[in-house]
Design an enzyme around this catalytic site. Structure first.
Site, PDB file in Angstrom:
ATOM      1  CB  CYS A  77     -14.666  76.923  50.721  1.00 44.08           C
ATOM      2  SG  CYS A  77     -15.869  75.640  51.004  1.00 44.08           S
ATOM      3  CB  CYS A 228     -22.882  78.053  49.488  1.00 46.22           C
ATOM      4  SG  CYS A 228     -21.448  79.081  49.102  1.00 46.22           S
TER       5      CYS A 228
HETATM    6  N1  LIG Z   1     -18.265  77.569  44.681  1.00 45.49           N
HETATM    7  C1  LIG Z   1     -17.610  78.590  45.446  1.00 45.49           C
HETATM    8  C2  LIG Z   1     -16.565  78.050  46.365  1.00 45.49           C
HETATM    9  C3  LIG Z   1     -17.075  77.179  47.438  1.00 45.49           C
HETATM   10  C4  LIG Z   1     -17.902  77.947  48.452  1.00 45.49           C
HETATM   11  C5  LIG Z   1     -18.348  77.045  49.556  1.00 45.49           C
HETATM   12  N2  LIG Z   1     -19.225  76.006  49.244  1.00 45.49           N
HETATM   13  C6  LIG Z   1     -18.699  77.746  50.848  1.00 45.49           C
HETATM   14  O1  LIG Z   1     -19.161  77.041  51.757  1.00 45.49           O
HETATM   15  O2  LIG Z   1     -18.459  78.938  51.002  1.00 45.49           O
HETATM   16  C7  LIG Z   1     -16.924  79.603  44.516  1.00 45.49           C
HETATM   17  O3  LIG Z   1     -16.518  79.245  43.397  1.00 45.49           O
HETATM   18  O4  LIG Z   1     -16.784  80.751  44.939  1.00 45.49           O
END
Ligand SMILES: N[C@@H](CCC[C@H](N)C(=O)O)C(=O)O
Length: 329
Positions: A77, A228
């Protein structure tokens, strides 16, 4: 039991950080999943995109585990890692650290403020993998780089990569961004399906000007988020592969929660490729909650301490970003 929570965000992608570096909570795997599902609920007292567990590490300064709001664990993350970087730097009185994550030990460091008064951290996003098994993506070819994936769309082109969590990236025009195509396609690949058996984070990218892109991501295990971090890093790399941006140069990546900067370090035959993700690690409040681990949904909030000054500074930054985005989207 009482659990101390730190609510924080990176580009508006918000998390509940739980400190297991200095506290002995002793959660089981099932507890972590249940905590994520119960505490992240938006209609509840807290609400977040995920939980960041910060643990002791035998080989690095600390270890990060990230759980999505649906209780699934992600390997990485990027936005969360910036918050963890800040938290651990402040705890250990250091400005550079190594953080253990599920698949790699990653370098993080405090860096110059992105905007006045906003604590800013640079984190390493690696490894970068293009083989379809690394996502996994079940198709009869080794990679998918700027190519159609007819099961999903007859017109769009996609790139699949793991950094190391799985991402599917498509560079689109405004009409596609304005449509429901991303939502529909993301719901499909994140429901039981044969193409992406573990689901995938889906990003639509719009090129703004050289050195600037807009990225919107539907996150696996969450849904649309403000931003993200791993997706913005993956998207920056994809725009370099497509010749729109250059490697080794700063790329401004705009999102619905603010802006970050990415520098792509990618060379065809290089042994190590990575992306620098540079952005805020903002604290919103500290709280203590009381709960029984087998009944996480019934927690009570004990007290809160708010970080109003830095939250206000981040809001000012966000308004500048919004004003810019109104002129280009
Ligand atoms: N939802 C993603 C994990 C979280 C990623 C995050 N928000 C980021 O900032 O990279 C997954 O399941 O891969």
């Amino acid at each position: 039991m009482i659990i101390d929570i730190l609510k924080c965000h990176g580009s508006g992608n918000d998390f509940l950080l739980i400190d297991e570096l200095t506290k002995n909570y002793r959660f089981t795997e099932a507890d972590r999943k249940r905590l994520a599902q119960a505490l992240c609920k938006r209609e509840g007292l807290l609400g977040a995109d995920g939980i960041l567990f910060v643990l002791r590490s035998e080989k690095a300064d600390a270890r990060m585990r990230v759980f999505n709001a649906d209780g699934s664990e992600a390997s990485m993350c990027g936005n969360g890692l910036r918050c963890v970087a800040r938290f651990v730097c402040e705890k250990l009185g250091k400005e550079q650290l190594l953080i253990e994550t599920m698949k790699a030990d990653l370098a993080v460091e405090k860096t110059a403020d992105l905007y006045q008064g906003i604590p800013t951290f640079k984190v390493e996003i690696s490894p970068v993998l293009f083989n379809v098994e690394s996502l996994p993506l079940s198709i009869n070819q080794k990679t998918l780089i700027n190519e159609p994936l007819v099961q999903l769309s007859e017109t769009l082109k996609f790139t699949a990569l793991a950094v190391p969590n799985p991402h599917l990236v498509s560079i689109v025009e405004q009409d596609v961004l304005d449509s429901d195509v991303q939502e529909k396609l993301s719901q499909f690949v994140n429901s039981p399906n044969e193409l992406f058996p573990d689901g995938v984070n889906v990003s639509f990218v719009k090129r703004l000007e050289t050195g600037a892109i807009f990225v919107r991501t539907y996150e696996r295990g969450v849904g649309f988020t403000n931003a993200c971090g791993t997706a913005m890093s993956a998207a920056s790399l994809v725009t370099c592969l497509n010749g729109f941006n250059e490697t080794e140069r700063e790329i401004s990546v705009y999102n619905n929660g603010g802006q970050v900067k990415c520098v792509v370090h990618f060379h065809e035959n290089s042994k190590k490729n990575w992306i620098d993700l540079i952005g805020n690690g903002t604290y919103e409040y500290k709280a203590s909650i009381v709960l029984e681990l087998n009944k996480c949904e019934e927690f009570k909030l004990l007290h809160e301490v708010r970080y109003d000054k830095e939250t206000a500074l981040y809001t000012a930054f966000q308004s500048e970003v919004k004003t810019y985005l109104q002129t280009v989207l």
